[in-house]
Design a protein around this motif. Sequence first.
Motif, PDB file in Angstrom:
ATOM      1  N   LEU A  86      81.087 -37.345  58.320  1.00 18.20           N
ATOM      2  CA  LEU A  86      80.799 -36.083  57.635  1.00 18.20           C
ATOM      3  C   LEU A  86      81.873 -35.041  57.933  1.00 18.20           C
ATOM      4  O   LEU A  86      82.223 -34.234  57.065  1.00 18.20           O
ATOM      5  CB  LEU A  86      79.413 -35.566  58.013  1.00 18.20           C
ATOM      6  N   THR A  87      82.428 -35.085  59.136  1.00 16.85           N
ATOM      7  CA  THR A  87      83.542 -34.192  59.481  1.00 16.85           C
ATOM      8  C   THR A  87      84.770 -34.544  58.653  1.00 16.85           C
ATOM      9  O   THR A  87      85.479 -33.655  58.165  1.00 16.85           O
ATOM     10  CB  THR A  87      83.864 -34.293  60.990  1.00 16.85           C
ATOM     11  N   VAL A  88      85.023 -35.835  58.465  1.00 15.57           N
ATOM     12  CA  VAL A  88      86.145 -36.289  57.633  1.00 15.57           C
ATOM     13  C   VAL A  88      85.957 -35.784  56.198  1.00 15.57           C
ATOM     14  O   VAL A  88      86.905 -35.304  55.565  1.00 15.57           O
ATOM     15  CB  VAL A  88      86.265 -37.831  57.661  1.00 15.57           C
ATOM     16  N   VAL A  89      84.747 -35.861  55.680  1.00 19.86           N
ATOM     17  CA  VAL A  89      84.457 -35.391  54.321  1.00 19.86           C
ATOM     18  C   VAL A  89      84.673 -33.885  54.237  1.00 19.86           C
ATOM     19  O   VAL A  89      85.264 -33.386  53.266  1.00 19.86           O
ATOM     20  CB  VAL A  89      83.020 -35.762  53.899  1.00 19.86           C
ATOM     21  N   ASP A  90      84.229 -33.146  55.246  1.00 19.31           N
ATOM     22  CA  ASP A  90      84.408 -31.697  55.267  1.00 19.31           C
ATOM     23  C   ASP A  90      85.898 -31.342  55.240  1.00 19.31           C
ATOM     24  O   ASP A  90      86.318 -30.430  54.526  1.00 19.31           O
ATOM     25  CB  ASP A  90      83.723 -31.109  56.500  1.00 19.31           C
ATOM     26  N   GLU A  91      86.697 -32.062  55.997  1.00 21.22           N
ATOM     27  CA  GLU A  91      88.147 -31.826  56.006  1.00 21.22           C
ATOM     28  C   GLU A  91      88.761 -32.167  54.651  1.00 21.22           C
ATOM     29  O   GLU A  91      89.639 -31.445  54.165  1.00 21.22           O
ATOM     30  CB  GLU A  91      88.811 -32.642  57.118  1.00 21.22           C
ATOM     31  N   ALA A  92      88.293 -33.256  54.027  1.00 19.70           N
ATOM     32  CA  ALA A  92      88.808 -33.640  52.711  1.00 19.70           C
ATOM     33  C   ALA A  92      88.490 -32.555  51.683  1.00 19.70           C
ATOM     34  O   ALA A  92      89.339 -32.204  50.850  1.00 19.70           O
ATOM     35  CB  ALA A  92      88.210 -34.973  52.267  1.00 19.70           C
ATOM     36  N   LEU A  93      87.300 -31.993  51.752  1.00 17.38           N
ATOM     37  CA  LEU A  93      86.928 -30.923  50.830  1.00 17.38           C
ATOM     38  C   LEU A  93      87.763 -29.673  51.088  1.00 17.38           C
ATOM     39  O   LEU A  93      88.220 -29.016  50.146  1.00 17.38           O
ATOM     40  CB  LEU A  93      85.437 -30.598  50.943  1.00 17.38           C
ATOM     41  N   SER A  94      88.008 -29.346  52.338  1.00 17.23           N
ATOM     42  CA  SER A  94      88.845 -28.185  52.673  1.00 17.23           C
ATOM     43  C   SER A  94      90.249 -28.345  52.101  1.00 17.23           C
ATOM     44  O   SER A  94      90.812 -27.399  51.556  1.00 17.23           O
ATOM     45  CB  SER A  94      88.933 -28.000  54.191  1.00 17.23           C
ATOM     46  N   HIS A  95      90.801 -29.552  52.223  1.00 16.31           N
ATOM     47  CA  HIS A  95      92.137 -29.813  51.670  1.00 16.31           C
ATOM     48  C   HIS A  95      92.123 -29.690  50.151  1.00 16.31           C
ATOM     49  O   HIS A  95      93.046 -29.150  49.551  1.00 16.31           O
ATOM     50  CB  HIS A  95      92.640 -31.202  52.076  1.00 16.31           C
ATOM     51  N   HIS A  96      91.054 -30.194  49.524  1.00 16.82           N
ATOM     52  CA  HIS A  96      90.949 -30.132  48.072  1.00 16.82           C
ATOM     53  C   HIS A  96      90.914 -28.675  47.604  1.00 16.82           C
ATOM     54  O   HIS A  96      91.606 -28.302  46.667  1.00 16.82           O
ATOM     55  CB  HIS A  96      89.699 -30.870  47.587  1.00 16.82           C
TER      56      HIS A  96
END
Length: 185
Positions: free
Chosen positions: A8-18
């Motif tokens: 879920l942390t990885v997903v949060d980081e991916a969304l932040s980058h997006h």
Amino acid sequence: MTDRDTLLTVVDEALSHHWAGTPLTVPAAWTDAPLADRAAAFTHLAWQARSAEAAHPATHPASRLALAAAQEAHMWELALNAGGIPFQLRAHWLAHDPPEVQLEACARLLAAARTGVLPAAPYRCAICKAERDLHLISSVRCSGPNLEEWRCQVCAQLPLDPGDLPDNVEAIYRRHRHRSDDRHL
């Protein structure tokens, strides 16, 4: 931190980058995680986004996957009153999608959980990637959301099943693709 929380942390980081405009890169923490752990993270996000509005057509693999998961969670919630069985997406449900599509779908679900609306898919032709003169082509499917694609003026005339292309259409498509590639240079 559990495996699901790490993902879920990885997903949060991916969304932040997006949201920052950075292209999606799939970290090893996501691709190396067992499919069952990715499915657990996906389940959690789908459940969080189950009430999100689908205001935009789901026109590419990640948006279709996110929409299908959110709809599945929503339908499960309606049925939950009768059964009491917790919502869970099985790993095989995600197995046919590559990890980068799964991660982008999860980022879309997280955005939907935060904003209440599933984000729009990119407005590009599904075949030649042109960004103008697009038409929404829709085809009904037996399960899940309809197959919807943006297609440019030329590609909109092509059949939905690529195996149905006559030879003369394939030649026209190659010329169109070449012109489209030249425009983007």
